[in-house]
Design a protein around this motif. Structure first.
Motif, PDB file in Angstrom:
ATOM      1  N   LEU A 213       0.769  -1.224  -0.171  1.00  0.00           N
ATOM      2  CA  LEU A 213       0.015   0.010  -0.058  1.00  0.00           C
ATOM      3  C   LEU A 213       0.842   1.328   0.018  1.00  0.00           C
ATOM      4  O   LEU A 213       0.650   2.268  -0.634  1.00  0.00           O
ATOM      5  CB  LEU A 213      -0.959  -0.085   1.219  1.00  0.00           C
ATOM      6  N   ALA A 214       2.100   1.132   0.831  1.00  0.00           N
ATOM      7  CA  ALA A 214       2.772   2.334   0.901  1.00  0.00           C
ATOM      8  C   ALA A 214       3.485   2.636  -0.569  1.00  0.00           C
ATOM      9  O   ALA A 214       3.540   3.745  -0.877  1.00  0.00           O
ATOM     10  CB  ALA A 214       3.613   2.119   2.007  1.00  0.00           C
ATOM     11  N   TYR A 215       3.898   1.741  -0.814  1.00  0.00           N
ATOM     12  CA  TYR A 215       4.619   1.937  -2.378  1.00  0.00           C
ATOM     13  C   TYR A 215       3.455   2.375  -3.469  1.00  0.00           C
ATOM     14  O   TYR A 215       3.990   3.277  -4.176  1.00  0.00           O
ATOM     15  CB  TYR A 215       5.074   0.457  -2.793  1.00  0.00           C
ATOM     16  N   LEU A 216       2.251   1.797  -3.508  1.00  0.00           N
ATOM     17  CA  LEU A 216       1.481   2.313  -4.436  1.00  0.00           C
ATOM     18  C   LEU A 216       1.196   3.944  -4.128  1.00  0.00           C
ATOM     19  O   LEU A 216       1.105   4.694  -5.229  1.00  0.00           O
ATOM     20  CB  LEU A 216       0.157   1.497  -4.400  1.00  0.00           C
ATOM     21  N   LYS A 217       0.917   4.182  -2.870  1.00  0.00           N
ATOM     22  CA  LYS A 217       0.750   5.641  -2.672  1.00  0.00           C
ATOM     23  C   LYS A 217       1.935   6.548  -3.076  1.00  0.00           C
ATOM     24  O   LYS A 217       1.780   7.633  -3.701  1.00  0.00           O
ATOM     25  CB  LYS A 217       0.597   5.724  -1.095  1.00  0.00           C
ATOM     26  N   GLU A 218       3.038   6.102  -2.660  1.00  0.00           N
ATOM     27  CA  GLU A 218       4.263   6.738  -2.890  1.00  0.00           C
ATOM     28  C   GLU A 218       4.511   6.860  -4.353  1.00  0.00           C
ATOM     29  O   GLU A 218       4.974   7.872  -5.130  1.00  0.00           O
ATOM     30  CB  GLU A 218       5.706   6.042  -2.085  1.00  0.00           C
ATOM     31  N   SER A 219       4.403   5.631  -5.131  1.00  0.00           N
ATOM     32  CA  SER A 219       4.822   5.820  -6.704  1.00  0.00           C
ATOM     33  C   SER A 219       3.613   6.652  -7.313  1.00  0.00           C
ATOM     34  O   SER A 219       3.981   7.329  -8.318  1.00  0.00           O
ATOM     35  CB  SER A 219       4.428   4.166  -7.190  1.00  0.00           C
ATOM     36  N   GLU A 220       2.428   6.757  -6.728  1.00  0.00           N
ATOM     37  CA  GLU A 220       1.426   7.711  -7.485  1.00  0.00           C
ATOM     38  C   GLU A 220       1.829   9.144  -7.147  1.00  0.00           C
ATOM     39  O   GLU A 220       1.766   9.899  -8.264  1.00  0.00           O
ATOM     40  CB  GLU A 220       0.139   7.533  -6.708  1.00  0.00           C
ATOM     41  N   LYS A 221       2.406   9.535  -6.136  1.00  0.00           N
ATOM     42  CA  LYS A 221       2.815  10.819  -5.748  1.00  0.00           C
ATOM     43  C   LYS A 221       3.876  11.017  -6.890  1.00  0.00           C
ATOM     44  O   LYS A 221       4.047  12.293  -7.597  1.00  0.00           O
ATOM     45  CB  LYS A 221       3.455  10.922  -4.262  1.00  0.00           C
ATOM     46  N   ILE A 222       4.805  10.345  -7.074  1.00  0.00           N
ATOM     47  CA  ILE A 222       5.764  10.366  -7.844  1.00  0.00           C
ATOM     48  C   ILE A 222       5.465  10.694  -9.316  1.00  0.00           C
ATOM     49  O   ILE A 222       5.980  11.448 -10.045  1.00  0.00           O
ATOM     50  CB  ILE A 222       7.048   9.430  -7.703  1.00  0.00           C
TER      51      ILE A 222
ATOM     52  N   GLN B 171     -12.768   9.427 -10.994  1.00  0.00           N
ATOM     53  CA  GLN B 171     -11.953   8.301 -10.869  1.00  0.00           C
ATOM     54  C   GLN B 171     -10.820   8.693 -10.108  1.00  0.00           C
ATOM     55  O   GLN B 171     -10.266   9.906 -10.186  1.00  0.00           O
ATOM     56  CB  GLN B 171     -11.527   7.782 -12.318  1.00  0.00           C
ATOM     57  N   PRO B 172     -10.319   7.970  -9.272  1.00  0.00           N
ATOM     58  CA  PRO B 172      -9.055   7.756  -8.549  1.00  0.00           C
ATOM     59  C   PRO B 172      -7.988   8.032  -9.592  1.00  0.00           C
ATOM     60  O   PRO B 172      -8.192   7.667 -10.793  1.00  0.00           O
ATOM     61  CB  PRO B 172      -8.715   7.020  -7.819  1.00  0.00           C
ATOM     62  N   TYR B 173      -6.473   8.498  -9.414  1.00  0.00           N
ATOM     63  CA  TYR B 173      -5.578   8.680 -10.222  1.00  0.00           C
ATOM     64  C   TYR B 173      -5.268   7.312 -10.998  1.00  0.00           C
ATOM     65  O   TYR B 173      -5.076   7.232 -11.999  1.00  0.00           O
ATOM     66  CB  TYR B 173      -4.236   9.055  -9.550  1.00  0.00           C
ATOM     67  N   VAL B 174      -5.450   6.103 -10.236  1.00  0.00           N
ATOM     68  CA  VAL B 174      -4.922   4.879 -10.881  1.00  0.00           C
ATOM     69  C   VAL B 174      -5.871   4.483 -11.910  1.00  0.00           C
ATOM     70  O   VAL B 174      -5.499   3.884 -12.830  1.00  0.00           O
ATOM     71  CB  VAL B 174      -4.840   3.815  -9.909  1.00  0.00           C
ATOM     72  N   TYR B 175      -7.024   5.010 -12.028  1.00  0.00           N
ATOM     73  CA  TYR B 175      -7.881   4.696 -13.089  1.00  0.00           C
ATOM     74  C   TYR B 175      -8.219   6.122 -14.073  1.00  0.00           C
ATOM     75  O   TYR B 175      -9.526   5.745 -14.651  1.00  0.00           O
ATOM     76  CB  TYR B 175      -9.192   4.137 -12.639  1.00  0.00           C
ATOM     77  N   TYR B 176      -7.731   6.814 -13.718  1.00  0.00           N
ATOM     78  CA  TYR B 176      -7.629   8.081 -14.587  1.00  0.00           C
ATOM     79  C   TYR B 176      -7.684   8.080 -16.116  1.00  0.00           C
ATOM     80  O   TYR B 176      -8.483   8.789 -16.939  1.00  0.00           O
ATOM     81  CB  TYR B 176      -7.055   9.464 -14.045  1.00  0.00           C
ATOM     82  N   GLY B 177      -6.814   7.470 -16.497  1.00  0.00           N
ATOM     83  CA  GLY B 177      -6.427   7.449 -17.902  1.00  0.00           C
ATOM     84  C   GLY B 177      -7.062   6.221 -18.538  1.00  0.00           C
ATOM     85  O   GLY B 177      -7.113   5.220 -18.277  1.00  0.00           O
ATOM     86  N   TYR B 178      -7.794   6.840 -19.638  1.00  0.00           N
ATOM     87  CA  TYR B 178      -8.386   6.049 -20.383  1.00  0.00           C
ATOM     88  C   TYR B 178      -7.723   5.229 -21.617  1.00  0.00           C
ATOM     89  O   TYR B 178      -6.566   5.951 -21.954  1.00  0.00           O
ATOM     90  CB  TYR B 178      -9.883   6.535 -21.202  1.00  0.00           C
ATOM     91  N   THR B 179      -8.181   4.100 -21.950  1.00  0.00           N
ATOM     92  CA  THR B 179      -7.144   3.334 -22.859  1.00  0.00           C
ATOM     93  C   THR B 179      -7.308   4.192 -24.413  1.00  0.00           C
ATOM     94  O   THR B 179      -8.112   4.724 -24.859  1.00  0.00           O
ATOM     95  CB  THR B 179      -7.674   1.950 -23.274  1.00  0.00           C
ATOM     96  N   LEU B 180      -6.361   3.591 -25.422  1.00  0.00           N
ATOM     97  CA  LEU B 180      -6.343   4.221 -26.653  1.00  0.00           C
ATOM     98  C   LEU B 180      -7.819   3.854 -27.408  1.00  0.00           C
ATOM     99  O   LEU B 180      -8.281   4.570 -28.136  1.00  0.00           O
ATOM    100  CB  LEU B 180      -5.353   3.808 -27.400  1.00  0.00           C
ATOM    101  N   PHE B 181      -8.253   2.595 -26.951  1.00  0.00           N
ATOM    102  CA  PHE B 181      -9.603   2.208 -27.659  1.00  0.00           C
ATOM    103  C   PHE B 181     -10.741   3.039 -27.648  1.00  0.00           C
ATOM    104  O   PHE B 181     -11.473   3.211 -28.335  1.00  0.00           O
ATOM    105  CB  PHE B 181      -9.859   0.653 -27.166  1.00  0.00           C
ATOM    106  N   CYS B 182     -10.511   3.552 -26.426  1.00  0.00           N
ATOM    107  CA  CYS B 182     -11.867   4.465 -25.910  1.00  0.00           C
ATOM    108  C   CYS B 182     -11.325   5.814 -26.201  1.00  0.00           C
ATOM    109  O   CYS B 182     -12.346   6.790 -26.288  1.00  0.00           O
ATOM    110  CB  CYS B 182     -11.993   4.235 -24.422  1.00  0.00           C
ATOM    111  N   ALA B 183     -10.233   6.436 -26.627  1.00  0.00           N
ATOM    112  CA  ALA B 183      -9.736   7.615 -26.527  1.00  0.00           C
ATOM    113  C   ALA B 183     -10.403   8.445 -27.757  1.00  0.00           C
ATOM    114  O   ALA B 183     -10.638   9.593 -27.728  1.00  0.00           O
ATOM    115  CB  ALA B 183      -8.256   7.616 -26.823  1.00  0.00           C
ATOM    116  N   GLU B 184     -10.860   7.872 -28.789  1.00  0.00           N
ATOM    117  CA  GLU B 184     -11.531   8.527 -29.957  1.00  0.00           C
ATOM    118  C   GLU B 184     -12.790   8.698 -29.844  1.00  0.00           C
ATOM    119  O   GLU B 184     -13.313   9.392 -30.744  1.00  0.00           O
ATOM    120  CB  GLU B 184     -10.900   7.953 -31.181  1.00  0.00           C
TER     121      GLU B 184
END
Length: 598
Positions: free
Chosen positions: A59-68, A406-419
């Motif tokens: 959990l600590a890694y996931l939080k720290e990694s997100e911040k970075i 969405q939280p940061y971890v799910y913010y980015g949508y895929t290329l398939f949905c992008a257009e």
């Protein structure tokens, strides 16, 4: 004495027409401070290696990694935007190169995470979530990693691959610098008899000119210039494709196509079915070429006639502010909330509007979780530019809704949905224009514009996709591809797609050399699938009510919280069937019927 029209410099563009990059960093010095902080904090991630078997450490890694990651993205976006403002500016080239290099280093630091997670005992993730309830948010993220286990390398191999990622991007970087900064095009004479320096930006206007001489001159000047760099461009594209094939082999995928689609759980059949469906309907494109040839009243139709206006209507000069108002009127079916966010983007500096000397060509939407979804335009006061603005703002509002829901971890949508969101805006805009136009000639022109949207976004992009599939497979079979092979293949595909009523001029054989998306493996087919999904959404919104709008907003808000096929299916569009593309083909046929009837 003839005066040559020249592009303005960056300083000659009004501040109100520039994006507000100062909202990311107020100065280059602030960027440097953030970059130093990033490099220092990035080292801290190393301490988690070997500790992921402890749920609290995971959990600590996931939080720290997100911040970075969030800090790194802001630094990267600033460098990219500033570099694209003027690609000849070596200061910002340097910023972009430095962050690109460090991102490879950061990826190397993080390379332990996935292999270590996959090495843990079966069922560990489920146990960890029970022990650390905060991990529940990461369930889909973690399960997706576990699904990819067979394609993940050892920690040392992942570190090695990450460390050379910047090198593997070299072909794309070379292409960008060559085509945006180094290649210069000759002067041509425009419709008014004035000399103009041709650019990728103004080429789009010239190739749509009513004056056939102007179209031909622009066409020849552009492609003959690319022809002078054929060997360099052929080598860079071939090297880029070899990199895709190399990474696919290293990760134990069957081929580069599977490597591109499988991580997002998209069946390879979706790609193959799209190509089959379009090939089964090429007769519609051939029919369109016959109709176009007849309406243009030409003995032979050449490639430089492809974008010519079929109907002689006065060329509209649509100022940027008027284009904004036109889009807002058309997009009223998307609701007041959507329009308010759209206007917020206009007012708060999301958009870099006009072309200037050295500015990157084309258009895009690009941002991060912590910054605005910026839009690059090269607005030239045409209706096509208005459509481009609607398109790119569709991307940006998709990002906006995703960030808000969405939280940061799910913010980015895929290329398939992008257009999808971007194209939904375009389709609603053109439907509005056609429905409200009373002048017969203007209505014909708009019908033709929607035909062109389908031709360029579905037929053309799947033609590109077929080219990609053939070339990647050739490299996978050990064949060597040079500019000559690329050009011969490009010629043959154009002949097949456009049919016997089109003269495929030899100059267009170099067109592959100017397509930046070929440096993103198997990207372009998603324009076609995206258009088909967007067409389905637009139809339901225009013919439906609040329920249909909410279904669409559910899509916008989903980000990357599930696999793209499932996100679309949950909002009513099933891309595992040929139905969406077939429905778009039916719309193309309806528009052809209208064109011939009016």
């Amino acid at each position: 004495m003839d005066m040559v029209k020249k592009l303005p410099t960056r300083n000659e563009i009004g501040e109100e027409f520039k994006w507000r990059t100062d909202k990311i960093f107020s100065s280059n010095d602030k960027w440097e401070e953030a970059f130093s902080k990033l490099k220092k904090e990035g080292e801290e991630l190393k301490k988690y290696a070997g500790l992921l078997h402890k749920p609290e450490s995971l959990l600590a890694y996931l939080k720290e990694s997100e911040k970075i990651e969030r800090l790194a993205e802001s630094i990267m976006v600033y460098g990219r935007l500033k570099s694209d403002e003027d690609t000849s500016n070596t200061v910002y080239q340097g910023l972009q190169n430095r962050i690109d290099s460090y991102l490879s280093e950061l990826a190397s630091i993080n390379a332990f995470f996935v292999p270590e997670l996959l090495s843990l005992e079966e069922g560990y993730v489920e146990k960890a979530i029970k022990m650390q309830p905060e991990l529940k948010m990461y369930t889909f993220f973690l399960e997706d990693i576990l699904r990819s286990k067979e394609h993940i390398l050892s920690q040392k191999e992942e570190e090695l691959l990450a460390s050379v990622s910047d090198n593997l991007r070299a072909p794309h970087n070379i292409f960008n610098m060559l085509t945006n900064a180094d290649i210069t095009f000759p002067e041509i004479v425009d419709e008014k008899g004035e000399k103009v320096i041709l650019t990728e930006g103004n080429y789009q206007s010239f190739i749509k000119s009513k004056d056939r001489r102007v179209r031909k001159d622009a066409f020849l000047a552009l492609f003959e210039t690319y022809g002078k760099y054929r060997n360099t461009l052929g080598t860079s594209l071939s090297a880029s494709m070899k990199n895709f094939v190399f990474k696919a082999k290293v990760r134990k995928y069957k081929n580069a196509l599977e490597a591109s689609l499988k991580p997002n759980n998209i069946p390879v059949e979706v790609y193959e079915n799209a190509l089959k469906t379009i090939n089964d309907n090429l007769h519609l494109l051939h029919r369109y070429m016959r109709v176009k040839k007849k309406l243009l009243n030409v003995d032979k139709m050449h490639m430089y006639d492809l974008y010519a206006p079929l109907i002689d209507v006065p060329k509209e000069n649509i100022e940027f502010k008027d284009g904004v108002e036109l889009i807002k009127t058309a997009l009223k079916p998307l609701g007041e909330e959507y329009l308010q966010i759209f206007q917020e983007g206009i007012d708060s500096g999301w958009i870099d509007v006009y072309e200037n000397k050295g500015k990157r060509g084309g258009a895009y939407s690009f941002g991060t979780y912590d910054n605005m979804p910026y839009v690059l335009l090269n607005y030239n006061n045409t209706l096509n530019d208005v459509s481009t603005l609607a398109h790119e703002m569709g991307h940006s509002l998709h990002s906006y809704y995703s960030k808000k829901n969405q939280p940061y971890v799910y913010y980015g949508y895929t290329l398939f949905c992008a257009e999808v969101a971007s194209t939904t805006n375009e389709i609603i805009l053109i439907h509005h224009l056609i429905e409200n136009e009373k002048d017969k000639n203007k209505k014909l022109s708009l019908i033709n514009q929607e035909l062109e949207q389908i031709r360029t976004t579905v037929f053309r992009q799947l033609m590109f996709a077929e080219f990609e599939k053939i070339t990647h497979e050739a490299i996978e079979e050990g064949k060597s591809l040079t500019a000559q092979e690329f050009s011969e293949l490009w010629h043959d595909i154009n002949v097949k797609y456009f049919g016997e009523d089109m003269v495929v001029d030899k100059e267009v054989d170099m067109e592959w050399a100017r397509i930046p998306h070929f440096y993103r493996d198997y990207y372009v087919y998603q324009y076609a699938t995206g258009y088909s999904a967007a067409s389905a959404f637009a139809t339901s919104i225009l013919n439906g009510g609040e329920k249909e709008l909410e279904e669409y907003k559910k899509f916008l808000k989903s980000g990357g919280s599930a696999y793209p096929i499932d996100i679309l299916k949950n909002s009513g569009v099933d891309m595992t069937t040929p139905a969406p593309i077939l429905a778009t083909m039916n719309r193309f046929k309806e528009l052809l019927d209208l064109l011939e009837e009016l």
